[in-house]
Design a protein around this motif. Structure first.
Motif, PDB file in Angstrom:
ATOM      1  N   TRP A  50       0.756  -1.244   0.000  1.00 45.98           N
ATOM      2  CA  TRP A  50       0.000   0.000   0.000  1.00 45.98           C
ATOM      3  C   TRP A  50       0.784   1.291   0.000  1.00 45.98           C
ATOM      4  CZ3 TRP A  50       0.849   3.649   3.541  1.00 45.98           C
ATOM      5  CH2 TRP A  50       1.496   3.270   4.697  1.00 45.98           C
ATOM      6  N   PRO A  51       1.964   1.404   0.617  1.00 48.04           N
ATOM      7  CA  PRO A  51       2.444   2.750   0.923  1.00 48.04           C
ATOM      8  C   PRO A  51       2.641   3.657  -0.271  1.00 48.04           C
ATOM      9  CG  PRO A  51       3.689   1.112   2.135  1.00 48.04           C
ATOM     10  CD  PRO A  51       2.869   0.382   1.115  1.00 48.04           C
ATOM     11  N   PHE A  52       2.864   3.104  -1.445  1.00 50.69           N
ATOM     12  CA  PHE A  52       3.174   3.962  -2.571  1.00 50.69           C
ATOM     13  C   PHE A  52       1.971   4.760  -3.041  1.00 50.69           C
ATOM     14  CE2 PHE A  52       6.134   0.519  -2.434  1.00 50.69           C
ATOM     15  CZ  PHE A  52       7.324   1.211  -2.426  1.00 50.69           C
ATOM     16  N   GLN A  53       0.793   4.478  -2.514  1.00 49.51           N
ATOM     17  CA  GLN A  53      -0.386   5.280  -2.831  1.00 49.51           C
ATOM     18  C   GLN A  53      -0.208   6.708  -2.349  1.00 49.51           C
ATOM     19  OE1 GLN A  53      -2.787   4.159  -4.591  1.00 49.51           O
ATOM     20  NE2 GLN A  53      -4.287   5.791  -4.467  1.00 49.51           N
ATOM     21  N   HIS A  54       0.802   6.944  -1.513  1.00 52.03           N
ATOM     22  CA  HIS A  54       1.053   8.309  -1.036  1.00 52.03           C
ATOM     23  C   HIS A  54       1.205   9.284  -2.192  1.00 52.03           C
ATOM     24  CE1 HIS A  54       2.703  11.622   1.276  1.00 52.03           C
ATOM     25  NE2 HIS A  54       3.680  11.665   0.406  1.00 52.03           N
ATOM     26  N   PHE A  55       1.797   8.807  -3.293  1.00 48.87           N
ATOM     27  CA  PHE A  55       1.952   9.696  -4.440  1.00 48.87           C
ATOM     28  C   PHE A  55       0.595  10.183  -4.912  1.00 48.87           C
ATOM     29  CE2 PHE A  55       6.370   9.209  -4.959  1.00 48.87           C
ATOM     30  CZ  PHE A  55       6.684   7.899  -4.668  1.00 48.87           C
ATOM     31  N   ALA A  56      -0.366   9.251  -4.997  1.00 53.52           N
ATOM     32  CA  ALA A  56      -1.704   9.639  -5.434  1.00 53.52           C
ATOM     33  C   ALA A  56      -2.342  10.595  -4.446  1.00 53.52           C
ATOM     34  CB  ALA A  56      -2.580   8.396  -5.601  1.00 53.52           C
ATOM     35  N   ARG A  85       5.248   7.519   3.895  1.00 52.77           N
ATOM     36  CA  ARG A  85       4.402   7.600   5.085  1.00 52.77           C
ATOM     37  C   ARG A  85       2.951   7.554   4.660  1.00 52.77           C
ATOM     38  NH1 ARG A  85       1.576  11.388   7.505  1.00 52.77           N
ATOM     39  NH2 ARG A  85       2.285  13.036   6.142  1.00 52.77           N
ATOM     40  N   PRO A  86       2.102   6.813   5.378  1.00 57.76           N
ATOM     41  CA  PRO A  86       0.691   6.740   4.985  1.00 57.76           C
ATOM     42  C   PRO A  86      -0.010   8.066   5.170  1.00 57.76           C
ATOM     43  CG  PRO A  86       1.020   5.724   7.121  1.00 57.76           C
ATOM     44  CD  PRO A  86       2.386   6.032   6.590  1.00 57.76           C
ATOM     45  N   PRO A  87      -0.964   8.389   4.327  1.00 57.03           N
ATOM     46  CA  PRO A  87      -1.725   9.627   4.500  1.00 57.03           C
ATOM     47  C   PRO A  87      -2.436   9.647   5.842  1.00 57.03           C
ATOM     48  CG  PRO A  87      -2.140   8.640   2.353  1.00 57.03           C
ATOM     49  CD  PRO A  87      -1.374   7.640   3.142  1.00 57.03           C
ATOM     50  N   ALA A  95       5.846  -1.491   6.803  1.00 60.23           N
ATOM     51  CA  ALA A  95       4.945  -1.110   5.719  1.00 60.23           C
ATOM     52  C   ALA A  95       3.488  -1.180   6.128  1.00 60.23           C
ATOM     53  CB  ALA A  95       5.181  -2.013   4.503  1.00 60.23           C
ATOM     54  N   VAL A  96       3.180  -1.907   7.198  1.00 58.70           N
ATOM     55  CA  VAL A  96       1.790  -2.047   7.646  1.00 58.70           C
ATOM     56  C   VAL A  96       1.570  -1.100   8.817  1.00 58.70           C
ATOM     57  CG1 VAL A  96       0.004  -3.645   8.429  1.00 58.70           C
ATOM     58  CG2 VAL A  96       1.870  -4.469   6.980  1.00 58.70           C
ATOM     59  N   VAL A  97       0.649  -0.172   8.645  1.00 58.41           N
ATOM     60  CA  VAL A  97       0.405   0.874   9.631  1.00 58.41           C
ATOM     61  C   VAL A  97      -1.017   0.744  10.150  1.00 58.41           C
ATOM     62  CG1 VAL A  97       0.322   3.375  10.020  1.00 58.41           C
ATOM     63  CG2 VAL A  97       2.055   2.398   8.510  1.00 58.41           C
ATOM     64  N   ASP A  98      -1.179   1.002  11.426  1.00 59.16           N
ATOM     65  CA  ASP A  98      -2.491   0.908  12.057  1.00 59.16           C
ATOM     66  C   ASP A  98      -3.490   1.829  11.360  1.00 59.16           C
ATOM     67  OD1 ASP A  98      -4.418   0.125  13.838  1.00 59.16           O
ATOM     68  OD2 ASP A  98      -3.828   1.558  15.395  1.00 59.16           O
ATOM     69  N   GLY A  99      -4.685   1.309  11.087  1.00 58.98           N
ATOM     70  CA  GLY A  99      -5.739   2.099  10.478  1.00 58.98           C
ATOM     71  C   GLY A  99      -5.730   2.102   8.971  1.00 58.98           C
ATOM     72  N   VAL A 100      -4.747   1.425   8.368  1.00 60.80           N
ATOM     73  CA  VAL A 100      -4.651   1.382   6.915  1.00 60.80           C
ATOM     74  C   VAL A 100      -4.661  -0.070   6.463  1.00 60.80           C
ATOM     75  CG1 VAL A 100      -3.235   1.944   4.903  1.00 60.80           C
ATOM     76  CG2 VAL A 100      -3.333   3.522   6.834  1.00 60.80           C
ATOM     77  N   ARG A 101      -5.531  -0.409   5.535  1.00 60.52           N
ATOM     78  CA  ARG A 101      -5.574  -1.756   4.987  1.00 60.52           C
ATOM     79  C   ARG A 101      -4.544  -1.871   3.866  1.00 60.52           C
ATOM     80  NH1 ARG A 101     -10.932  -0.614   6.312  1.00 60.52           N
ATOM     81  NH2 ARG A 101     -11.233   0.509   4.363  1.00 60.52           N
ATOM     82  N   GLU A 136      -3.222  -6.066   7.949  1.00 60.91           N
ATOM     83  CA  GLU A 136      -3.661  -4.967   8.800  1.00 60.91           C
ATOM     84  C   GLU A 136      -3.200  -5.209  10.223  1.00 60.91           C
ATOM     85  OE1 GLU A 136      -7.897  -4.723   8.945  1.00 60.91           O
ATOM     86  OE2 GLU A 136      -8.151  -6.899   8.950  1.00 60.91           O
ATOM     87  N   ARG A 137      -3.109  -4.114  10.964  1.00 63.12           N
ATOM     88  CA  ARG A 137      -2.756  -4.196  12.378  1.00 63.12           C
ATOM     89  C   ARG A 137      -4.001  -4.506  13.200  1.00 63.12           C
ATOM     90  NH1 ARG A 137       2.854  -4.040  13.643  1.00 63.12           N
ATOM     91  NH2 ARG A 137       3.882  -2.915  11.943  1.00 63.12           N
ATOM     92  N   ALA A 138      -3.856  -5.407  14.172  1.00 62.38           N
ATOM     93  CA  ALA A 138      -4.991  -5.786  15.025  1.00 62.38           C
ATOM     94  C   ALA A 138      -4.504  -5.929  16.451  1.00 62.38           C
ATOM     95  CB  ALA A 138      -5.615  -7.087  14.535  1.00 62.38           C
ATOM     96  N   GLU A 139      -5.421  -5.746  17.391  1.00 57.94           N
ATOM     97  CA  GLU A 139      -5.083  -5.856  18.803  1.00 57.94           C
ATOM     98  C   GLU A 139      -4.620  -7.272  19.124  1.00 57.94           C
ATOM     99  OE1 GLU A 139      -4.906  -3.525  20.903  1.00 57.94           O
ATOM    100  OE2 GLU A 139      -6.052  -1.877  20.019  1.00 57.94           O
ATOM    101  N   ASN A 140      -3.639  -7.389  20.032  1.00 54.35           N
ATOM    102  CA  ASN A 140      -3.212  -8.694  20.502  1.00 54.35           C
ATOM    103  C   ASN A 140      -4.266  -9.244  21.454  1.00 54.35           C
ATOM    104  OD1 ASN A 140      -0.638  -8.780  19.188  1.00 54.35           O
ATOM    105  ND2 ASN A 140       0.069  -7.251  20.650  1.00 54.35           N
ATOM    106  N   ASP A 141      -4.934 -10.314  21.042  1.00 54.18           N
ATOM    107  CA  ASP A 141      -6.008 -10.856  21.860  1.00 54.18           C
ATOM    108  C   ASP A 141      -5.534 -11.878  22.877  1.00 54.18           C
ATOM    109  OD1 ASP A 141      -5.240 -12.727  20.058  1.00 54.18           O
ATOM    110  OD2 ASP A 141      -7.236 -13.141  19.254  1.00 54.18           O
TER     111      ASP A 141
END
Length: 852
Positions: free
Chosen positions: A48-54, A358-360, A482-488, A502-507
């Motif tokens: 996902w991260p390269f979507q930053h350009f868009a 960096r993710p938007p 590359a995987v950031v909380d709140g971003v799929r 995706e980031r998820a809580e440790n259960d």
């Protein structure tokens, strides 16, 4: 006069455009990175991260300001707290800070060329740049920094055979035009501008030789500019100290102490080097784990890492550790390419560099782009020193000595994965150092979760097992950062399928104690598998340990596929019959599987519930099941009207119909023995699954035999025998549809029936009027509106209209019983005798209507 006005309008328009350009276009262009077209694809590829350009393209008013701590970029832009779904690329990219400044093609001037700078002089047309020299005094132009003071120029010229020509600036950073002149030579020019460097390259092909001239302009030693200042801001004097002093100021005292104690002081003060500086806390912790392991309890993850690296760590000294963070020469972060490999000072071990925007809408990170070294985030970049550059990383860089396959072999908890990789020959792929991969490696516990059928498939090492393992491999380096909380996050694997992360809580208590203590959320893949160990770096990529195998349809055996698609009854019959192994091994076949509701009232369901033991090895059951399996593997787009041979030797009749009111030739509905396909094209290992709305039973008799078997059709059968058409209805090569009125209909028309028996010509005409020259299933009769009425032909060339209201109808006869299957066609029971005009009369009536 009109021409003068037109020219004046053009000049005025260009003046306005030139003024706008002089005002802020250069600045905006400089602030907005060039977007290579390879970065975007509607299909999910890469991560996902390269979507930053868009994001920058959609928010042109976002601004960047200098970060005092690191001279890196901080992005301030409109934000949203909503999660976003972003796709991006696979493979490598160039540095995102690259901006194309000048791109053109030209040929050599036979009269010579004038270059006021002593290098090159390019005159190119840009619609946003004033093309008329006479207006230069009217529109203020800013001189770029690389034409100002304190700029040093380096010229490099290489001449080689044309066959070996290769522009190492990278495909994704070039957008050159090509111009041929008299077939003699070709010149390609390309310029790339960064905040610290301006590089122009000219490649000339002439007389079988390639000459490459590179001109690099950058601030002279001791001078520099901030990362995002005005284009005209010149190089300024910097107060620089040695790499060693710079490292101490940044908080790397423990690293510097180790370097001094091991005689590396001269290297860090006089030699031109780049240092990836670990923080004091990370360096101290790592040193204690290395040299005081008998006194300190090492976390489980650290123990596993040490086990995988014990060959080196057993003799790895603090000097070696320091050298493993030092690289020759100046490595400016803006000169780094994604997937670039740097050689360290310790035995030529390597550091793998990766770039992640960096993710938007995320302010967790201080920079517009995140850089990693061996997956360790670089928290401060481009700290310029007198004899080099320092980049601070948030962890110690362990020595990278093994490829991905060697990492798997070195772990005691990956015995099953090792076996599967070797059986499928994927081990050879993961041993190659010429490519880079990411392996999401299931541990032995993950394989223990699989059902019996899937475990058997994996152990076989066949193509199914290979597809499942390929579902775990990316053909690029993918670090956990590359995987950031709140971003799929989406990544394309080697099968071309998307993996969602995706980031998820440790259960529960994680195997990764570091993540538990720091509160970092676990990474979940496809909502199923958790990454329990991240960022194990190999010489050819990254390994992440996961706790669940990621199955894919193309790797599932049919027994597992049926379960996952809720086709439970058909699957239970296979299982209880003891045919799972045999069916799982079938290749190049098509399964036509009835849905569970299609089995209502079936004797097999009754036996399954009451006496399942009687199903074991039941040959009759096997014949029933194999009648739903045909060869070859055929998707719906390849279906044709034919009889497909099944595994039990009988045939399945395929018919195609159109449901469009106008496009009668567009076939978008299929039937199998008149059972409708309701879901289709689910790929499994070696087969495809189509779902049908009823169970399939092979016909046992011809049309004539089917009529003889039903006493309610005896009067119509008498007419057929009287007309001598029995041979046609018994012909195995025919494909007919019989419209059969019941005896009740003929009893109501007793006088008409008796007349037919007496008139041979009228009798034969009547019978042929009830025989269609094709197979017409009820599913093929759809509702239509005049004038788009569909017709079918009888064997005596009459056209009968098709319609559907409460029930399907053929001409005037409603169908009361559908699809009685015979070997050479089907029977449709109707509630009336068919009456129809001749085809010629129908056409004449329609033409008369059109004339009106």
């Amino acid at each position: 006069m009109k021409r003068f006005v037109s020219v004046s309008a053009v000049l005025l328009g260009l003046f306005v455009v030139g003024y706008v350009n002089g005002f802020d276009f250069d600045d905006f262009h400089r602030r907005t990175p060039l977007i290579p077209h390879e970065l975007f694809n509607d299909n999910p590829t890469g991560f996902w991260p390269f979507q930053h350009f868009a994001h920058k393209a959609f928010f042109p008013n976002s601004r960047r300001v200098a970060d005092d701590d690191s001279s890196e970029e901080v992005l301030a832009e409109p934000g949203s707290s909503e999660p976003i779904d972003i796709d991006s690329i696979s493979g490598s990219i160039g540095n995102p800070d690259d901006v194309h400044a000048e791109i053109e093609s030209h040929h050599t001037d036979p009269f010579g060329s004038f270059d006021p700078s002593g290098l090159f002089f390019h005159q190119s047309f840009n619609p946003f740049v004033n093309p008329f020299g006479v207006l230069n005094g009217m529109v203020p132009r800013q001189q770029p920094w690389w034409r100002g003071p304190n700029v040093c120029t380096q010229r490099q010229e290489d001449i080689e055979d044309i066959k070996g020509a290769n522009d190492d600036s990278g495909e994704e950073r070039k957008s050159n035009r090509q111009t041929f002149h008299f077939g003699v030579h070709l010149t390609l020019n390309s310029c790339v501008e960064r905040s610290h460097k301006h590089v122009c390259k000219s490649v000339v092909n002439e007389n079988g030789k390639t000459k490459t001239v590179s001109i690099t302009r950058q601030c002279c030693h001791g001078y520099g500019r901030q990362n995002d200042v005005d284009v005209s801001k010149t190089c300024e004097k910097l107060n620089l100290v040695s790499v060693m002093e710079t490292s101490e100021k940044l908080g790397g005292k423990e690293f510097v102490k180790a370097a001094k104690n091991n005689g590396l002081e001269e290297m860090l003060t006089k030699k031109n080097v780049t240092v990836f500086l670990p923080t004091d806390a990370s360096f101290t912790d790592y040193s204690e784990q290395m040299f005081e392991s008998n006194l300190v309890v090492i976390p489980q993850v650290a123990r596993r890492r040490r086990s995988a690296e014990h060959d080196y760590l057993s003799s790895f000294t603090s000097k070696d550790l320091a050298l493993n963070h030092i690289v020759d020469d100046w490595i400016d972060i803006q000169d780094i390419e994604n997937e670039q490999i740097l050689q360290t000072q310790y035995e030529n071990l390597t550091i793998r560099m990766n770039i992640y925007p960096r993710p938007p809408n995320d302010d967790t990170y201080a920079y517009a782009y995140r850089y990693t070294a061996n997956c360790a985030p670089i928290v401060k970049v481009n700290q310029i020193a007198e004899n080099g550059i320092v980049h601070m990383v948030d962890r110690v860089l362990s020595p990278v000595t093994k490829n991905l396959m060697e990492l798997v072999r070195s772990r005691s908890d990956m015995a099953v994965l090792r076996t599967v990789l070797e059986k499928t020959n994927l081990a050879e792929l993961l041993e190659k150092d010429t490519k880079h991969f990411t392996l999401f490696a299931p541990n032995d516990k993950a394989f223990g979760k699989l059902n019996e059928h899937l475990r058997r498939t994996m152990k076989s090492g066949n193509e199914c097992a290979m597809n499942i393992i390929k579902n775990h491999i990316l053909e690029m380096s993918f670090c956990s950062v590359a995987v950031v909380d709140g971003v799929r996050t989406g990544a394309e694997n080697s099968l071309g399928l998307r993996l969602n992360l995706e980031r998820a809580e440790n259960d529960a208590a994680s195997e990764n104690e570091i993540a538990d203590l720091t509160g970092i959320k676990s990474i979940i893949i496809n909502g199923k598998a958790k990454i329990v160990e991240t960022d194990l770096v190999g010489t050819n990529g990254i390994l992440h340990v996961i706790d669940t195998v990621l199955p894919t349809d193309s790797g599932l055996p049919i027994s597992t596929m049926l379960e996952s698609h809720n086709l439970t009854i058909f699957g239970d019959l296979i299982e209880n019959g003891g045919f799972a192994d045999e069916f799982d091994s079938l290749m190049n076949v098509s399964f036509f599987v009835p849905r569970d509701e299609a089995f209502d009232g079936s004797e097999w369901v009754k036996m399954l519930k009451e006496n399942p033991e009687e199903l074991k090895g039941n040959e009759e059951l096997k014949s029933f099941l194999t009648y739903h399996i045909a060869k070859p593997l055929t998707k719906t787009c390849d279906l044709t009207e034919e009889v497909m041979k099944t595994e039990n030797g009988n045939g399945l009749r395929i018919n195609l119909y159109s449901t469009h009111s106008i496009l009668n030739n567009v076939m978008n509905r299929a039937t199998i023995n008149c059972a409708r396909l309701v879901h289709f094209d689910d790929i499994t290992c070696g087969s495809v699954v189509h779902q049908v709305d009823r169970i399939l039973t092979p016909p046992t008799t011809s049309l004539l035999g089917a009529l003889e078997a039903n006493d309610n059709y005896s009067m119509f059968l008498g007419l057929i025998k009287k007309s001598n058409l029995t041979q046609m209805l018994d012909d195995a090569n025919q494909n007919l549809t019989m419209l059969v009125p019941t005896n009740d209909i003929f009893r109501e028309l007793k006088e008409f029936y008796d007349e037919l028996l007496e008139n041979r010509n009228q009798l034969e005409h009547f019978v042929r009027l009830h025989v269609l020259d094709d197979v017409l299933c009820c599913a093929g009769i759809v509702q239509t509106q005049w004038p788009f009425v569909r017709v079918v032909k009888t064997i005596n060339d009459y056209e009968l209209k098709l319609s559907r209201d409460r029930r399907p109808k053929v001409q005037n006869a409603g169908i009361t019983k559908c699809d009685i299957i015979a070997k050479n066609g089907i029977i449709l029971e109707v509630n009336d005798v068919v009456s129809a005009k001749r085809k010629e009369s129908q056409i004449e009536d329609f033409n008369t209507f059109l004339n009106i």
